[in-house]
Write an enzyme that holds these catalytic residues in place. Structure first.
Site, PDB file in Angstrom:
ATOM      1  N   LYS A  38       0.797  -1.111   0.089  1.00 41.50           N
ATOM      2  CA  LYS A  38      -0.051   0.034   0.176  1.00 41.50           C
ATOM      3  C   LYS A  38       1.066   1.202  -0.020  1.00 41.50           C
ATOM      4  O   LYS A  38       2.136   1.188   0.193  1.00 41.50           O
ATOM      5  CB  LYS A  38      -0.916  -0.125   1.293  1.00 41.50           C
ATOM      6  N   TYR A 264      13.653  31.777   3.526  1.00 38.98           N
ATOM      7  CA  TYR A 264      12.426  32.338   3.965  1.00 38.98           C
ATOM      8  C   TYR A 264      12.635  32.857   5.400  1.00 38.98           C
ATOM      9  O   TYR A 264      13.079  31.883   6.333  1.00 38.98           O
ATOM     10  CB  TYR A 264      11.275  31.478   3.700  1.00 38.98           C
TER      11      TYR A 264
END
Length: 369
Positions: A38, A264
């Site tokens: 999965k 940033y």
């Protein structure tokens, strides 16, 4: 092996085979193996992983949702596939692609029986999931009589397996709880066998369960993270090989002066002359912001380079002041020596989260070692 020239996730199929064989060595000859593929093969490539596991004899696959099983069928993988969390809206896909649903509630059982009957199915394989303590999905013991009543009125479905899920099989402090879950599952198994008149496959062990509670193998085990190289315990990790290596390259090098800032919000600050390298990988690729500002490092030419400033969406900057490196040099985010487990610990998480969060835009390559 060629060096990375862009952000690349290397999938080592030799390591996958090694891990599969190590897990198999812990099983009885008659115990079947269900490979859990999965979440795109735990962040790798579910198709590549499933094809290789098919080649080496894996008995079953498990996926979370029907769409994941559909992808495997579309590349002609014929191994039986259990859908762990089917949804009624996907019943047609399940039937069309010969997938096998986990049935975990009376409502779901009624709906799937009705659906299978409307499609003129006979003995369509289903898997009954029982809740023994995880309290996530599953029938409870008091519902067994109602399950029997529903099944006794139909020939549209047939129970292929019954299973449960251990809550804390990796935690020695929870051994009493785990043993209690196993004992409860044993009792449920006997009751189901009696009411059905036949013995479906039984499975409850995950990777840590296989390694810590081998006496509870029943008929099949489900192995996920262990196949990808992590055993949730240093005792077992040394026998497993991480399948995935995440690498990138240096895009640009900057030379900063005292007082300059990086990235940033100016979270990276130079208190003296500094050399930084910018790398083409960021939080959109699965490198979380929590690893910024020196909390984690990458490896360049064998040396540790701490992340400086905030992790950007598409880039990170690292401190390479004391590293002899050039633009275009390879950078290791994690590999067999600097594992995803170690990196995940620095983000206060587990390898599962880091691996399954890797973006599909990262190039996947197959390697053999």
């Amino acid at each position: 092996m060629a060096k990375a020239t862009e952000s690349t996730l290397e999938i080592d199929l030799s390591a996958l085979r090694h891990n599969y064989q190590f897990i198999k060595s812990k099983l009885h000859a008659s115990t079947k193996m269900m490979g859990v593929v999965k979440a795109n093969g735990y962040g790798s490539d579910g198709i590549i992983i499933a094809k290789e596991l098919s080649r080496i004899g894996c008995d079953y696959f498990a996926v979370a949702y029907a769409g994941e099983g559909e992808q495997l069928r579309d590349v002609e993988i014929t191994t039986p596939i259990l859908v762990l969390h089917p949804l009624p809206t996907n019943f047609n896909t399940i039937l069309e692609k010969c997938l096998e649903p986990s049935i975990y509630s009376l409502k779901m059982l009624k709906e799937f029986i009705t659906f299978a009957g409307s499609k003129n199915q006979k003995d369509y394989p289903i898997h009954l999931k029982f809740n023994t303590g995880l309290n996530r999905l599953g029938f409870i013991t008091s519902e067994i009589a109602a399950v029997q009543q529903l099944l006794s009125k139909t020939s549209s479905v047939k129970v292929k397996s019954i299973f449960s899920h251990l809550a804390a099989s990796e935690d020695p402090e929870e051994n009493d709880f785990t043993n209690g879950q196993i004992k409860k599952f044993e009792h449920i198994s006997e009751e189901i066998k009696t009411i059905l008149g036949y013995q479906p496959l039984r499975h409850t062990l995950n990777t840590s369960g296989i390694l810590n509670f081998p006496e509870a193998q029943f008929d099949m085990v489900r192995c996920g993270i262990g196949l990808y190289g992590y055993g949730n315990d240093v005792r077992f990790n040394k026998h497993l090989i991480p399948v995935l290596s995440l690498k990138t390259v240096i895009s640009q090098i900057h030379h900063l002066s005292d007082g300059d800032t990086v990235g940033y919000n100016r979270k990276g600050k130079a208190s003296k002359a500094l050399k930084t390298a910018t790398l083409p990988i960021g939080h959109a690729d699965g490198i979380p912001r929590s690893l910024g500002q020196g909390k984690a490092s990458v490896y360049i030419n064998g040396k540790e380079a701490p992340i400086i400033g905030n992790v950007c969406m598409d880039m990170i900057m690292v401190n390479v002041t004391n590293i002899n490196c050039e633009e275009g040099d390879e950078v290791i985010i994690f590999d067999k020596n600097h594992t995803a487990d170690t990196l995940a610990t620095k983000m206060n998480s587990i390898s599962y989260e880091l691996l399954t969060g890797l973006s599909s835009r990262i190039k996947r390559t197959i390697t053999y070692t």
